[in-house]
Design a protein around this motif. Structure first.
Motif, PDB file in Angstrom:
ATOM      1  N   GLU A  45       0.805  -1.232   0.000  1.00 54.71           N
ATOM      2  CA  GLU A  45       0.000   0.000   0.000  1.00 54.71           C
ATOM      3  C   GLU A  45       0.833   1.275   0.000  1.00 54.71           C
ATOM      4  O   GLU A  45       0.281   2.373  -0.095  1.00 54.71           O
ATOM      5  CB  GLU A  45      -0.997   0.022   1.165  1.00 54.71           C
ATOM      6  N   ASP A  46       2.153   1.151   0.110  1.00 54.65           N
ATOM      7  CA  ASP A  46       3.037   2.313  -0.004  1.00 54.65           C
ATOM      8  C   ASP A  46       3.349   2.635  -1.458  1.00 54.65           C
ATOM      9  O   ASP A  46       4.000   3.647  -1.748  1.00 54.65           O
ATOM     10  CB  ASP A  46       4.353   2.066   0.727  1.00 54.65           C
ATOM     11  N   THR A  47       2.902   1.798  -2.370  1.00 59.48           N
ATOM     12  CA  THR A  47       3.133   2.042  -3.791  1.00 59.48           C
ATOM     13  C   THR A  47       2.469   3.348  -4.211  1.00 59.48           C
ATOM     14  O   THR A  47       1.271   3.549  -4.021  1.00 59.48           O
ATOM     15  CB  THR A  47       2.575   0.878  -4.625  1.00 59.48           C
ATOM     16  N   ALA A  48       3.268   4.258  -4.753  1.00 66.13           N
ATOM     17  CA  ALA A  48       2.781   5.578  -5.147  1.00 66.13           C
ATOM     18  C   ALA A  48       3.931   6.355  -5.762  1.00 66.13           C
ATOM     19  O   ALA A  48       5.089   5.947  -5.682  1.00 66.13           O
ATOM     20  CB  ALA A  48       2.235   6.341  -3.940  1.00 66.13           C
ATOM     21  N   LYS A  49       3.587   7.499  -6.316  1.00 64.60           N
ATOM     22  CA  LYS A  49       4.614   8.445  -6.718  1.00 64.60           C
ATOM     23  C   LYS A  49       4.818   9.393  -5.547  1.00 64.60           C
ATOM     24  O   LYS A  49       3.843   9.927  -4.997  1.00 64.60           O
ATOM     25  CB  LYS A  49       4.180   9.215  -7.961  1.00 64.60           C
ATOM     26  N   TYR A  50       6.065   9.552  -5.166  1.00 64.88           N
ATOM     27  CA  TYR A  50       6.423  10.375  -4.010  1.00 64.88           C
ATOM     28  C   TYR A  50       7.001  11.694  -4.492  1.00 64.88           C
ATOM     29  O   TYR A  50       7.864  11.723  -5.369  1.00 64.88           O
ATOM     30  CB  TYR A  50       7.439   9.642  -3.135  1.00 64.88           C
ATOM     31  N   TYR A  51       6.533  12.759  -3.856  1.00 64.13           N
ATOM     32  CA  TYR A  51       6.954  14.100  -4.209  1.00 64.13           C
ATOM     33  C   TYR A  51       7.486  14.820  -2.976  1.00 64.13           C
ATOM     34  O   TYR A  51       6.921  14.681  -1.886  1.00 64.13           O
ATOM     35  CB  TYR A  51       5.773  14.923  -4.724  1.00 64.13           C
ATOM     36  N   CYS A  52       8.543  15.604  -3.157  1.00 68.91           N
ATOM     37  CA  CYS A  52       8.898  16.539  -2.101  1.00 68.91           C
ATOM     38  C   CYS A  52       8.277  17.878  -2.459  1.00 68.91           C
ATOM     39  O   CYS A  52       8.108  18.213  -3.638  1.00 68.91           O
ATOM     40  CB  CYS A  52      10.403  16.629  -1.900  1.00 68.91           C
ATOM     41  N   ALA A  53       7.935  18.632  -1.428  1.00 72.46           N
ATOM     42  CA  ALA A  53       7.193  19.867  -1.651  1.00 72.46           C
ATOM     43  C   ALA A  53       7.434  20.850  -0.523  1.00 72.46           C
ATOM     44  O   ALA A  53       7.685  20.455   0.616  1.00 72.46           O
ATOM     45  CB  ALA A  53       5.702  19.553  -1.767  1.00 72.46           C
ATOM     46  N   ASN A  54       7.334  22.109  -0.839  1.00 72.49           N
ATOM     47  CA  ASN A  54       7.449  23.191   0.134  1.00 72.49           C
ATOM     48  C   ASN A  54       6.046  23.493   0.671  1.00 72.49           C
ATOM     49  O   ASN A  54       5.219  24.047  -0.061  1.00 72.49           O
ATOM     50  CB  ASN A  54       8.063  24.408  -0.542  1.00 72.49           C
TER      51      ASN A  54
END
Length: 124
Positions: free
Chosen positions: A88-97
């Motif tokens: 369930e951790d499958t995803a696209k991960y983004y860093c963001a401000n």
């Protein structure tokens, strides 16, 4: 120009680990509130973790105890260490401000800047 460039995503088996990196340019991450968010296909944007400018860390219930957010000031890089990964951790991960004032439900309006994302796939 502000740029955030994520890397480190991969295909990993359940129980495995990964370290995601986000190199920032155009602004200083240790002077800002930085977050990791993720989005799976067809799913809402999900907040994962935040590191405040003064070094306080926050985690979602799902991430608590398994993920660790950190930064390296010298390289202006934000990290997310992922461990005990689940399908369930499958995803696209983004860093963001992350903005100082945010709204529920989670959305991109809560952020000033974000990168192009890095794909994490957890599968056997």
């Amino acid at each position: 120009e502000v740029q955030l460039v994520e890397s480190g995503g991969d295909l990993v088996e359940p129980g495995g680990s990964l370290r995601l990196s986000c190199v920032a340019s155009g602004f200083t991450i240790n002077a800002n509130r930085m977050s990791w968010v993720r989005q799976a296909p067809g799913q809402r944007l999900e907040w994962v973790s935040t590191l405040s400018a003064d070094g306080v860390t926050y985690y979602s219930d799902s991430a608590e105890g398994r993920f660790t957010i950190s930064r390296d000031d010298a390289s202006n890089t934000l990290y997310l260490q992922l461990s005990s990964l689940r399908t369930e951790d499958t995803a696209k991960y983004y860093c963001a401000n992350r903005k100082e004032v945010t709204r529920w439900p989670e959305s991109w309006t809560n952020y000033n800047y974000w990168g192009q994302g890095t794909q994490v796939t957890v599968s056997s």
